[in-house]
Scaffold this motif. Sequence first.
Motif, PDB file in Angstrom:
ATOM      1  N   ARG A 181      55.826  52.498  68.211  1.00  0.00           N
ATOM      2  CA  ARG A 181      56.214  52.707  66.809  1.00  0.00           C
ATOM      3  C   ARG A 181      57.442  51.860  66.487  1.00  0.00           C
ATOM      4  NH1 ARG A 181      52.099  55.186  63.904  1.00  0.00           N
ATOM      5  NH2 ARG A 181      51.650  57.284  64.683  1.00  0.00           N
ATOM      6  N   GLU A 182      58.432  51.889  67.383  1.00  0.00           N
ATOM      7  CA  GLU A 182      59.650  51.110  67.181  1.00  0.00           C
ATOM      8  C   GLU A 182      59.348  49.615  67.160  1.00  0.00           C
ATOM      9  OE1 GLU A 182      63.084  51.936  66.807  1.00  0.00           O
ATOM     10  OE2 GLU A 182      62.184  53.850  66.236  1.00  0.00           O
ATOM     11  N   ALA A 183      58.307  49.218  67.903  1.00  0.00           N
ATOM     12  CA  ALA A 183      57.963  47.795  68.005  1.00  0.00           C
ATOM     13  C   ALA A 183      57.109  47.308  66.842  1.00  0.00           C
ATOM     14  CB  ALA A 183      57.237  47.527  69.317  1.00  0.00           C
ATOM     15  N   GLY A 184      56.721  48.220  65.936  1.00  0.00           N
ATOM     16  CA  GLY A 184      56.016  47.804  64.740  1.00  0.00           C
ATOM     17  C   GLY A 184      54.574  48.233  64.620  1.00  0.00           C
ATOM     18  N   ALA A 185      54.104  49.112  65.488  1.00  0.00           N
ATOM     19  CA  ALA A 185      52.705  49.545  65.419  1.00  0.00           C
ATOM     20  C   ALA A 185      52.427  50.253  64.103  1.00  0.00           C
ATOM     21  CB  ALA A 185      52.381  50.462  66.582  1.00  0.00           C
ATOM     22  N   THR A 186      51.315  49.884  63.478  1.00  0.00           N
ATOM     23  CA  THR A 186      50.906  50.537  62.236  1.00  0.00           C
ATOM     24  C   THR A 186      49.984  51.721  62.496  1.00  0.00           C
ATOM     25  OG1 THR A 186      49.053  48.977  62.032  1.00  0.00           O
ATOM     26  CG2 THR A 186      51.118  48.403  60.921  1.00  0.00           C
ATOM     27  N   GLU A 187      49.397  51.772  63.685  1.00  0.00           N
ATOM     28  CA  GLU A 187      48.543  52.884  64.099  1.00  0.00           C
ATOM     29  C   GLU A 187      48.688  53.043  65.604  1.00  0.00           C
ATOM     30  OE1 GLU A 187      43.815  54.303  64.040  1.00  0.00           O
ATOM     31  OE2 GLU A 187      44.352  52.188  63.772  1.00  0.00           O
ATOM     32  N   VAL A 188      48.757  54.284  66.062  1.00  0.00           N
ATOM     33  CA  VAL A 188      48.862  54.554  67.500  1.00  0.00           C
ATOM     34  C   VAL A 188      47.681  55.427  67.909  1.00  0.00           C
ATOM     35  CG1 VAL A 188      50.224  55.557  69.367  1.00  0.00           C
ATOM     36  CG2 VAL A 188      51.375  54.404  67.465  1.00  0.00           C
ATOM     37  N   ILE A 189      46.923  54.928  68.851  1.00  0.00           N
ATOM     38  CA  ILE A 189      45.844  55.695  69.467  1.00  0.00           C
ATOM     39  C   ILE A 189      46.227  55.927  70.922  1.00  0.00           C
ATOM     40  CG2 ILE A 189      43.410  55.715  70.133  1.00  0.00           C
ATOM     41  CD1 ILE A 189      42.851  53.899  67.752  1.00  0.00           C
TER      42      ILE A 189
END
Length: 289
Positions: free
Chosen positions: A79-87
């Motif tokens: 999330r901190e690295a810029g992910a727009t979605e996490v699965i």
Amino acid sequence: MPTGPDRSNMIVPGSSSQEVATELAAALGEQLAEVEYRRFPDGEQLVQVPELDGRAIVVAATETSDAHIQLLQLQDAVREAGATEVITVIPYMGYARQDEAFETGQPVSARAMARAISTGTDRVLTVCPHEPAIQEFFTVPTTVIDAAGRLAEPLPDLNDPIFLAPDQGAIDLAATVRDAYGRGETDAFEKHRDRETGAVEIQPANLDVADRDLVVVDDIVATGGTMSAAIGALGAEPDRVFVATVHPLLADSARTKLANAGVKAVYGTDTIERAVTAVSVAPAIAEEL
């Protein structure tokens, strides 16, 4: 003009799930992130992931408490690295057997872990959990992946095989492997566990195993005690005995116990990376992504 690396989608592995993450990246044609895993002198962990701008698929088994912490850190890091979605893909979920409070004052540990994991992800996929009902403990959409059929692939040519579950709870698992293999019978032992002492009593199945190949199938082989006892309870001598397990935990002297029980070979998947890992669950995961 040269371009920088594609950071749109990434497969992000936990330190103990690098093999299955590599296979999944190949199956999906997506980039495999190089993660840095560190530990401070006081024992605390730290991870670092590359920058990204798209979907992050965190692949991390939680076979230890440290692995649980690392998974939570990976979720937060992407999330901190810029992910727009996490699965989040959990090849093996620890604490899944603690799906209820066995005594007053004890936790439902599977629920506690599922709730913690849910806070950092948009979706969860978990492979063959010991109790499929634990998917209800997550607070995000959750998919249970049945990868047991993958265990048929490494099996040798079998002589009139019987696919045997060590208890009734694993009979569907044995049938799945049998169906994937293409022929054979299925059956199960009757197992009774004393809640206070943990002692297991096994009643042998009424099977004619003489001169036939036997494949004992279970979702997890932990200490090997129950499975070794099941094999020892057979009334006749099979031709060969094999073990097929989705999660080859194989703690302590489990492999030795199985060898002494007459097991010729153990075949496991890469949900937990062990010497007996013979096939990947990545294709089954990829189908759900």
